[in-house]
Design a protein around this motif. Structure first.
Motif, mmCIF file in Angstrom:
data_model
loop_
_atom_site.group_PDB
_atom_site.id
_atom_site.type_symbol
_atom_site.label_atom_id
_atom_site.label_comp_id
_atom_site.label_asym_id
_atom_site.label_seq_id
_atom_site.Cartn_x
_atom_site.Cartn_y
_atom_site.Cartn_z
ATOM 1 N N SER A 176 105.998 31.130 -8.666
ATOM 2 C CA SER A 176 105.717 31.527 -10.478
ATOM 3 C C SER A 176 104.744 31.475 -10.406
ATOM 4 O O SER A 176 103.491 31.494 -10.416
ATOM 5 N N HIS A 177 104.035 32.855 -11.599
ATOM 6 C CA HIS A 177 102.429 33.964 -11.783
ATOM 7 C C HIS A 177 102.683 33.473 -13.433
ATOM 8 O O HIS A 177 103.793 33.458 -13.919
ATOM 9 N N GLY A 178 101.278 33.318 -13.823
ATOM 10 C CA GLY A 178 101.401 33.762 -15.055
ATOM 11 C C GLY A 178 100.083 33.838 -15.432
ATOM 12 O O GLY A 178 98.641 33.443 -14.680
ATOM 13 N N PHE A 179 99.669 34.256 -16.411
ATOM 14 C CA PHE A 179 98.589 33.869 -17.949
ATOM 15 C C PHE A 179 98.887 33.155 -18.878
ATOM 16 O O PHE A 179 99.999 33.396 -19.324
ATOM 17 N N ASN A 180 97.674 32.798 -19.157
ATOM 18 C CA ASN A 180 98.062 32.472 -21.312
ATOM 19 C C ASN A 180 96.484 32.948 -21.366
ATOM 20 O O ASN A 180 95.894 32.378 -20.978
ATOM 21 N N CYS A 181 96.134 32.547 -22.881
ATOM 22 C CA CYS A 181 95.374 33.123 -24.092
ATOM 23 C C CYS A 181 95.407 32.176 -25.149
ATOM 24 O O CYS A 181 96.678 32.203 -25.647
ATOM 25 N N ALA A 182 93.880 31.719 -25.951
ATOM 26 C CA ALA A 182 94.009 30.875 -26.670
ATOM 27 C C ALA A 182 92.649 30.918 -27.562
ATOM 28 O O ALA A 182 92.180 30.851 -26.849
ATOM 29 N N VAL A 183 92.737 30.867 -28.822
ATOM 30 C CA VAL A 183 91.786 31.637 -29.080
ATOM 31 C C VAL A 183 91.890 30.816 -30.838
ATOM 32 O O VAL A 183 92.858 30.901 -31.214
ATOM 33 N N ASP A 195 98.243 30.788 -29.631
ATOM 34 C CA ASP A 195 98.115 31.467 -28.084
ATOM 35 C C ASP A 195 98.998 32.066 -27.946
ATOM 36 O O ASP A 195 99.848 32.751 -28.395
ATOM 37 N N TRP A 196 98.661 33.291 -26.390
ATOM 38 C CA TRP A 196 100.054 33.914 -26.181
ATOM 39 C C TRP A 196 100.322 33.606 -24.408
ATOM 40 O O TRP A 196 98.881 32.936 -23.871
ATOM 41 N N TYR A 197 101.199 33.967 -23.894
ATOM 42 C CA TYR A 197 101.096 34.212 -22.115
ATOM 43 C C TYR A 197 102.504 34.714 -21.917
ATOM 44 O O TYR A 197 103.419 35.053 -23.024
ATOM 45 N N THR A 198 102.770 34.731 -20.709
ATOM 46 C CA THR A 198 103.085 35.248 -19.739
ATOM 47 C C THR A 198 103.309 34.743 -17.957
ATOM 48 O O THR A 198 102.936 34.120 -17.829
ATOM 49 N N HIS A 199 104.997 34.751 -18.040
ATOM 50 C CA HIS A 199 105.259 34.210 -16.982
ATOM 51 C C HIS A 199 106.347 34.612 -16.437
ATOM 52 O O HIS A 199 107.462 35.139 -16.760
ATOM 53 N N HIS A 200 106.345 34.911 -14.416
ATOM 54 C CA HIS A 200 106.978 34.909 -14.429
ATOM 55 C C HIS A 200 107.345 34.539 -12.309
ATOM 56 O O HIS A 200 106.284 34.351 -11.817
ATOM 57 N N SER A 211 97.620 42.658 -22.973
ATOM 58 C CA SER A 211 98.326 42.562 -23.917
ATOM 59 C C SER A 211 98.719 40.855 -24.367
ATOM 60 O O SER A 211 99.021 41.107 -25.878
ATOM 61 N N VAL A 212 98.698 40.223 -23.194
ATOM 62 C CA VAL A 212 98.312 38.475 -23.587
ATOM 63 C C VAL A 212 97.833 38.534 -24.806
ATOM 64 O O VAL A 212 97.298 37.786 -25.927
ATOM 65 N N GLY A 213 96.120 39.082 -23.937
ATOM 66 C CA GLY A 213 94.452 38.879 -25.345
ATOM 67 C C GLY A 213 94.915 39.081 -25.999
ATOM 68 O O GLY A 213 94.753 38.248 -27.514
ATOM 69 N N ARG A 214 95.364 40.627 -26.706
ATOM 70 C CA ARG A 214 95.419 40.920 -28.030
ATOM 71 C C ARG A 214 96.639 39.996 -28.650
ATOM 72 O O ARG A 214 96.605 39.906 -29.443
ATOM 73 N N GLU A 215 98.306 39.747 -28.120
ATOM 74 C CA GLU A 215 98.728 39.311 -28.724
ATOM 75 C C GLU A 215 98.108 37.582 -28.769
ATOM 76 O O GLU A 215 98.733 37.253 -30.677
ATOM 77 N N ALA A 216 97.145 36.850 -28.107
ATOM 78 C CA ALA A 216 96.973 35.592 -29.102
ATOM 79 C C ALA A 216 96.555 35.986 -30.119
ATOM 80 O O ALA A 216 96.307 34.993 -30.858
ATOM 81 N N GLY A 217 95.184 36.642 -29.757
ATOM 82 C CA GLY A 217 94.629 37.242 -30.738
ATOM 83 C C GLY A 217 94.907 37.430 -32.323
ATOM 84 O O GLY A 217 95.071 36.961 -33.558
#
Length: 444
Positions: A176-183, A195-200, A211-217
């Motif tokens: 399992s791998h992923g990123f997340n971001c919250a602002v 926030d937003w995240y991706t996981h796979h 894209s994760v950062g832009r969506e969180a913003g």
């Protein structure tokens, strides 16, 4: 970490030791995981944690008595101590006629390649850069984004082995791998976080850090300017992440523990309509590279494709062997839960759902745990957006949405095609025809 290739021998040794110590039967799970996670905030590394775990959980049966012990010490002495403890506990507990292994005839015999193991050999320094890229992208969305709660990264690989006295032995390895971001966005006294995240399992199928950062913003900024609404009954549209929770409550209500304890609002609902016509719910446990794929459940029983809801009608429970015996039924191969659940219904775009709703509430966040599994009563704190004429007009918060799950399920009137591809329960947005929306404070 104990070599994975050595675990079958170790499992056989433990089961044989349990037999010699007086256990009539036994089962065990050995699990190990390795990986790391990190968090950056304001471009500085806030945390970096490497994780390497291993443990063994053993269950023994002495007659109709059950004993459980676990240990992280996989030396010969540590394993013997765990067996001794489990057998001693079993001898000291009361009898239960429903205790015991799942039936031998139900054990899995086929183990297809499910494509679950995709290690990512990424160095921590490179992972830090990716997290920094996500945070930078979020902060660049709008000048009103003033604070970062951080961007995270994780990568892990796990291995588990289940074995029992029937001679069954099965292993699973997955990643399992992923990123997340919250602002946090700020406009005067108004502060809103999102926030937003991706996981796979596969790194190449993750959304990009940018894209994760832009969506969180974007999500944080759009929540600014929340205005009150009046308490009223109106349609409610749940985004996919929250719609999964609605379906999760359904799964909880048809699961063995709730049923034999008579603590389910769907206790006597078999063969009754629960969802609208045209809606089905399927389990697909052997999808390649999926979030919850497995050839066998937590007792070694073969998993199988199942239809829990067929054209709106309830057609199956979710049972392990213990709960099945308590109910006078047979296990459904769901010890440990559901394996890839798919909600099947006519689908349309998210914009089409907004148009169909016309006027109502789009829910993007839920707070609290106000779901009564016995009665089906549902009451959650909520935030999101008010919709007029099929268009989002302003943000709303400090709301409570309420209803009864029986009514909510029957009042599903629309299903989105915005399904995120990696989730153990796959559904898009879900539109409910009407719920009570209670405003807090001056919106009443």
């Amino acid at each position: 970490m104990t070599d994975e290739a050595n675990l079958p021998r170790l499992a056989t040794q433990v089961l044989e030791t349990a037999r010699k110590m007086g256990a009539d039967s036994a089962e065990l799970m050995i699990s190990s995981s390795r990986g790391y996670s990190l968090n950056v905030r304001q471009q500085a590394v806030e945390s970096l944690e490497f994780q390497q775990d291993r443990d063994l959980s053993l269950t023994v049966y002495v007659g109709l008595r059950k004993g459980v012990a676990s240990t992280g010490d996989l030396t010969d002495a540590g394993l013997r101590d765990a067996v001794t403890a489990a057998v001693d506990i079993a001898r000291a507990t009361g009898e239960d006629p429903c205790h015991g292994l799942a039936d031998a005839a139900l054990m899995a015999t086929e183990f297809p390649e499910l494509d679950l193991d995709h290690p990512w050999a990424i160095a921590p320094a490179e992972a830090v850069k990716l997290a920094q890229e996500a945070e930078s992208a979020a902060l660049a969305v709008d000048t009103r984004i003033r604070q970062s709660e951080g961007a995270g990264f994780s990568t892990h690989r796990s291995h588990s082995l289940y074995a029992n006295s029937h001679g069954f032995l099965g292993a699973r390895t997955g990643t399992s791998h992923g990123f997340n971001c919250a602002v946090v966005a700020v406009d005067g006294d108004d502060m809103q976080r999102d926030d937003w995240y991706t996981h796979h399992r596969r790194a190449d199928l993750l959304e990009s850090p940018e894209s994760v950062g832009r969506e969180a913003g974007r999500r944080a900024v759009r929540r600014l300017g929340a205005r009150p609404i009046k308490t009223q009954a109106a349609p409610v549209l749940f985004v996919p992440e929250l719609a999964r929770g609605l379906i999760g409550s359904f799964i909880g209500a048809i699961s063995g523990g709730a049923l034999y304890r008579r603590a389910s609002f769907l206790l006597d609902a078999m063969d009754q309509p629960i969802f609208p016509m045209g809606v089905s719910v399927h389990q697909r446990p052997r999808l390649p590279c999926a979030a919850a794929s497995s050839a066998f459940d937590g007792e070694g029983v073969a998993t199988q494709d199942r239809t829990l809801i067929d054209n709106g009608v309830l057609k199956g429970w979710v049972l392990g062997s213990y709960s099945a015996r308590r109910l006078g039924l047979t296990t459904t191969g769901n010890a440990g839960g559901i394996f890839n659940l798919l909600l099947d219904a006519p689908r349309e775009s998210f914009d089409s759902l907004l148009k169909r709703m016309g006027r109502g509430l789009l829910v993007t966040e839920l707070m609290g745990s106000g779901v009564n599994g016995v009665t089906g009563d549902y009451s959650r704190g909520a935030a999101g957006f008010w919709v007029e004429g099929g268009e989002i007009v302003h943000a709303v918060d400090e709301l409570t949405i309420a209803g009864n799950l029986r009514d909510i399920y029957k009042n599903f009137i629309g299903f989105g095609d915005d399904i995120r591809p990696y989730a153990s329960l796959q559904t898009g947005s879900v539109l409910v025809g009407e719920m009570m929306i209670a405003a807090q404070g001056n919106g009443d």
